[in-house]
Design an enzyme around this catalytic site. Structure first.
Site, PDB file in Angstrom:
ATOM      1  CB  ALA A 185      29.225   7.050  24.763  1.00 49.35           C
ATOM      2  N   PRO A 186      32.149   8.255  24.701  1.00 56.18           N
ATOM      3  CG  PRO A 186      34.106   7.028  25.188  1.00 56.18           C
ATOM      4  CD  PRO A 186      32.602   7.057  25.426  1.00 56.18           C
ATOM      5  CD1 TRP A 187      35.912  11.325  20.499  1.00 49.78           C
ATOM      6  CD2 TRP A 187      37.329   9.715  19.886  1.00 49.78           C
ATOM      7  NE1 TRP A 187      37.185  11.730  20.853  1.00 49.78           N
ATOM      8  CE2 TRP A 187      38.075  10.748  20.487  1.00 49.78           C
ATOM      9  CE3 TRP A 187      38.029   8.596  19.429  1.00 49.78           C
ATOM     10  CZ2 TRP A 187      39.455  10.710  20.649  1.00 49.78           C
ATOM     11  CZ3 TRP A 187      39.407   8.547  19.586  1.00 49.78           C
ATOM     12  CH2 TRP A 187      40.103   9.592  20.189  1.00 49.78           C
ATOM     13  CE  LYS A 246      26.970  14.459  24.121  1.00 48.04           C
ATOM     14  NZ  LYS A 246      27.763  14.112  22.913  1.00 48.04           N
ATOM     15  N   PRO A 247      25.846   9.748  22.276  1.00 47.99           N
ATOM     16  CG  PRO A 247      25.493   9.051  20.067  1.00 47.99           C
ATOM     17  CD  PRO A 247      24.770   9.543  21.291  1.00 47.99           C
ATOM     18  CD  GLU A 279      31.414  16.030  20.162  1.00 51.46           C
ATOM     19  OE1 GLU A 279      30.811  15.236  20.926  1.00 51.46           O
ATOM     20  OE2 GLU A 279      32.321  16.800  20.545  1.00 51.46           O
ATOM     21  CB  THR A 281      34.788  15.802  29.717  1.00 49.79           C
ATOM     22  OG1 THR A 281      35.672  16.124  28.656  1.00 49.79           O
ATOM     23  CG2 THR A 281      33.367  16.076  29.300  1.00 49.79           C
ATOM     24  CD  GLU A 292      34.539   3.031  34.263  1.00 44.16           C
ATOM     25  OE1 GLU A 292      35.780   3.014  34.242  1.00 44.16           O
ATOM     26  OE2 GLU A 292      33.864   2.433  35.114  1.00 44.16           O
ATOM     27  CB  CYS A 351      40.722   4.485  28.482  1.00 42.38           C
ATOM     28  SG  CYS A 351      39.639   3.067  28.376  1.00 42.38           S
ATOM     29  CD  GLU A 403      43.521   9.280  28.118  1.00 44.32           C
ATOM     30  OE1 GLU A 403      42.762  10.236  28.318  1.00 44.32           O
ATOM     31  OE2 GLU A 403      43.166   8.091  28.194  1.00 44.32           O
TER      32      GLU A 403
HETATM   33  P1  NAD Z   1      35.427  13.745  25.830  1.00 41.00           P
HETATM   34  O1  NAD Z   1      35.470  13.877  27.309  1.00 41.00           O
HETATM   35  O2  NAD Z   1      35.929  14.854  25.006  1.00 41.00           O
HETATM   36  O3  NAD Z   1      33.942  13.488  25.320  1.00 41.00           O
HETATM   37  C1  NAD Z   1      33.192  12.413  25.826  1.00 41.00           C
HETATM   38  C2  NAD Z   1      31.718  12.729  25.697  1.00 41.00           C
HETATM   39  O4  NAD Z   1      31.394  13.802  26.570  1.00 41.00           O
HETATM   40  C3  NAD Z   1      31.285  13.162  24.312  1.00 41.00           C
HETATM   41  O5  NAD Z   1      30.026  12.574  24.037  1.00 41.00           O
HETATM   42  C4  NAD Z   1      31.173  14.674  24.449  1.00 41.00           C
HETATM   43  O6  NAD Z   1      30.283  15.262  23.537  1.00 41.00           O
HETATM   44  C5  NAD Z   1      30.649  14.792  25.861  1.00 41.00           C
HETATM   45  N1  NAD Z   1      30.892  16.079  26.521  1.00 41.00           N
HETATM   46  C6  NAD Z   1      31.895  16.958  26.323  1.00 41.00           C
HETATM   47  N2  NAD Z   1      31.790  17.989  27.190  1.00 41.00           N
HETATM   48  C7  NAD Z   1      30.694  17.747  27.956  1.00 41.00           C
HETATM   49  C8  NAD Z   1      30.066  18.431  29.021  1.00 41.00           C
HETATM   50  N3  NAD Z   1      30.549  19.582  29.512  1.00 41.00           N
HETATM   51  N4  NAD Z   1      28.968  17.876  29.581  1.00 41.00           N
HETATM   52  C9  NAD Z   1      28.463  16.711  29.130  1.00 41.00           C
HETATM   53  N5  NAD Z   1      29.005  16.020  28.107  1.00 41.00           N
HETATM   54  C10 NAD Z   1      30.124  16.524  27.536  1.00 41.00           C
HETATM   55  O7  NAD Z   1      36.172  12.366  25.505  1.00 41.00           O
HETATM   56  P2  NAD Z   1      36.485  11.764  24.085  1.00 41.00           P
HETATM   57  O8  NAD Z   1      37.577  12.601  23.500  1.00 41.00           O
HETATM   58  O9  NAD Z   1      35.226  11.560  23.336  1.00 41.00           O
HETATM   59  O10 NAD Z   1      37.041  10.315  24.458  1.00 41.00           O
HETATM   60  C11 NAD Z   1      38.354  10.084  24.817  1.00 41.00           C
HETATM   61  C12 NAD Z   1      38.460   9.964  26.323  1.00 41.00           C
HETATM   62  O11 NAD Z   1      37.626   8.898  26.791  1.00 41.00           O
HETATM   63  C13 NAD Z   1      39.844   9.611  26.761  1.00 41.00           C
HETATM   64  O12 NAD Z   1      40.207  10.403  27.846  1.00 41.00           O
HETATM   65  C14 NAD Z   1      39.719   8.141  27.190  1.00 41.00           C
HETATM   66  O13 NAD Z   1      40.659   7.722  28.131  1.00 41.00           O
HETATM   67  C15 NAD Z   1      38.331   8.109  27.716  1.00 41.00           C
HETATM   68  N6  NAD Z   1      37.826   6.732  27.762  1.00 41.00           N
HETATM   69  C16 NAD Z   1      37.793   6.089  28.970  1.00 41.00           C
HETATM   70  C17 NAD Z   1      37.353   4.777  29.057  1.00 41.00           C
HETATM   71  C18 NAD Z   1      37.327   4.047  30.374  1.00 41.00           C
HETATM   72  O14 NAD Z   1      36.784   2.957  30.440  1.00 41.00           O
HETATM   73  N7  NAD Z   1      37.871   4.616  31.435  1.00 41.00           N
HETATM   74  C19 NAD Z   1      36.925   4.116  27.911  1.00 41.00           C
HETATM   75  C20 NAD Z   1      36.964   4.798  26.694  1.00 41.00           C
HETATM   76  C21 NAD Z   1      37.414   6.119  26.642  1.00 41.00           C
END
Ligand code: NAD
Length: 502
Positions: free
Chosen positions: A158-160, A184-185, A187, A240, A258, A292, A389
């Site tokens: 999940a993202p933050w 895994k939420p 970090e 990612t 997503e 998003c 984005e």
């Molecule tokens: P991120 O991709 O940096 O991180 C998301 C998650 O992935 C975190 O838990 C992170 O620790 C984990 N992660 C990072 N690298 C990884 C890897 N190599 N393998 C496995 N896990 C890994 O995203 P973010 O910055 O936390 O969130 C923002 C992003 O989320 C934006 O791009 C936003 O558009 C997207 N988002 C999309 C939706 C949707 O419904 N489409 C909803 C909310 C957020």
């Protein structure tokens, strides 16, 4: 409720197999309140040992039938109880979510968490609706049954930006379908997910059904490449997502993505301009633009541009930026200093664009990762401001001449998550909504979602749907059971391959 992060006890452990554990390697991470930069908790980065333990716990709970073996009514009852416990603790959870993410209390308390509860309740009902169709004789002498079965232990990443909502959107359908999970939420924002897991145990959801690992990319990489994980549900950045695809490839996992978005907000001259202005203010700046589906590209028809932009700038000027714990605050800080630097970088690199409002840090706020609501005009369609984005409080005001141009410009990005069209002409509204290549299109609004309808992207915004019966199906595999009904030793189709012996 015993919280994992209080001033006295600031260490937030991980949950594996119903037990609270630390990391064998002892790597810790400070969790920061982005509004005042204070450390509010310390978490662990799961090492390979804890990742293996968590996956083993999820596998054991899956294979024992402790969850999937329960009747749909029993599973539904436990999910409902869990959702009620979350609701009972809404005030504390909202305060924790707000302190961890920097989002205004009112958004956490009246928006995100009630919606997460509603989502869990929808999927509690979903437990009882999942069915396989029974049908007969697709081939003569056979009856076919279709079963919908859980996939197995799933990894949820999940993202933050909406930690509790994202956890509910993932755990709800995953558990309703009978899977077990390792979540895994992010970090940056793990605290409320850990609380949700605590409440799930309290509700009676068996040990090992929900496991929570904290940590960053390396923990995520270990989890998503683990051979016993059968499906990955990921919400986060498109880049990612691409990495996770490669990590999942060696063991050919099912993927649910997503990803990012770059939503267009298309305003025609005949729209209710006052309503469109209000929609744009909320659509662009809710959650500090870290959404998003945020309205990041405001395409306004030339004849309405002056009226729209004057009113929009007036309303943007009224946004109350500040302490998220205050009830009147509309916009809090960004989630961390790196995210603010990233957003500011877009503005620094935008040579031709003109900043009409904001663009800097609020002078009155000395601590915290705040930015002013920012409106930019004159960005080229192929510039990074319009194409990438930003994920912050920055919106581009862009003109268009006619319907054809509006649709072409709106579709001209790699993303396809959500968009909106504003007009009083019902024919135009339908034409444009069907021409826009986005997973959700609103007419005369922007942002609202509901548990019954799917949310998910086209193009590089991902594959798969959150919420709705479509999400429930995604966390299952379809199995065809084919029953020979003639009882004959030699089946009808044998004759076609070995010939008729008579
Ligand atoms: P991120 O991709 O940096 O991180 C998301 C998650 O992935 C975190 O838990 C992170 O620790 C984990 N992660 C990072 N690298 C990884 C890897 N190599 N393998 C496995 N896990 C890994 O995203 P973010 O910055 O936390 O969130 C923002 C992003 O989320 C934006 O791009 C936003 O558009 C997207 N988002 C999309 C939706 C949707 O419904 N489409 C909803 C909310 C957020």
């Amino acid at each position: 409720m015993a919280t994992t992060a209080t001033a006295k006890s600031r260490t937030a452990k991980m949950m594996v197999g119903g037990k609270w554990i630390t990391s064998a390697k002892g790597h810790t991470r400070d969790i920061i309140n982005p509004a005042n930069e204070e450390i509010i908790a310390e978490t662990f980065d799961a090492s390979p040992l804890e990742v293996n333990q968590a996956v083993a716990a999820a596998k054991k709970a899956f294979e024992s039938g402790a969850w999937s073996g329960k009747s749909p009514a029993e599973r539904a009852g436990l999910l409902l109880k869990w959702s009620s416990l979350i609701e009972e603790h809404l005030a504390e959870l909202a305060a924790l979510e707000s302190a961890n993410t920097g989002k205004p209390m009112k958004l956490a308390k009246d928006g995100d968490i009630p919606f997460a509860v509603d989502n869990l309740r929808f999927f509690a009902g979903g437990c009882r609706l999942l069915e396989g169709a029974a049908s007969s004789e697709y081939s003569a002498g056979y009856t076919s049954l279709l079963r919908r079965e859980p996939v197995g232990p799933v990894a949820l990443i999940a993202p933050w930006n909406y930690p509790m909502m994202m956890a509910a959107w993932k755990l709800g359908p995953a558990l309703a379908a009978g899977n077990t999970a390792v979540i895994k939420p992010s970090e940056l924002t793990p605290l409320t997910t850990l609380e949700m897991a605590r409440l799930a145990l309290e509700a009676g959801i068996p040990e090992g059904v929900i496991n929570v690992l904290t940590g960053a990319e390396e923990t995520g990489r270990l989890l998503t490449s683990h051979p016993d994980i059968r499906m990955i549900s990921f919400t986060g950045d498109t880049e990612t997502g691409k990495k996770i695809m490669t990590q999942a490839a060696p063991s050919v996992k099912k993927l649910h993505f997503e990803l990012g978005g770059k939503a267009p907000f298309v305003v025609f001259e005949d729209a209710d301009i006052a309503a469109a202005v209000q929609g744009a203010v909320v659509g662009a700046f809710v959650n500090c633009g870290q959404d998003c589906t945020a309205a990041t590209r405001l395409y306004v028809q030339e004849g309405a541009l002056k009226k729209f932009s004057e009113a929009f700038l007036r309303e943007v000027g009224k946004i109350r930026v500040g302490d998220p714990s205050k009830p009147e605050t509309d916009m809090g800080p960004l989630v961390c200093s790196e995210q603010r630097d990233r957003v500011e970088g877009f503005l620094q690199r935008a040579k031709t664009a003109k900043i009409l409002a904001g663009g800097g840090r609020p002078k009155s706020l000395k601590k915290g990762f705040y930015m002013e609501p920012t409106v930019v005009q004159g960005a080229a369609q192929d510039s990074e401001l319009v194409q990438r984005e930003i994920f912050g409080p920055v919106v581009c005001l862009l003109p268009f001449k006619d319907e054809g141009e509006a649709v072409a410009l709106a579709n001209d990005v790699p993303y396809g998550l959500a968009g909106s069209v504003w007009t009083k002409d019902v024919h135009k509204a339908f034409r444009v909504s069907s021409a826009l290549r986005f997973g959700t299109v609103w007419i005369n609004d922007h942002l609202p979602l509901c548990s019954e309808m799917p949310h998910g992207g086209f193009k590089q915004s991902g594959s798969g749907k959150d919420m709705s019966k479509y999400a429930l199906e995604e966390y299952t595999v379809a199995k065809h059971v084919m029953i020979e009904t003639t009882g004959a030793a030699r089946k009808p189709w044998h004759y076609s391959v070995f010939g008729d012996p008579s």
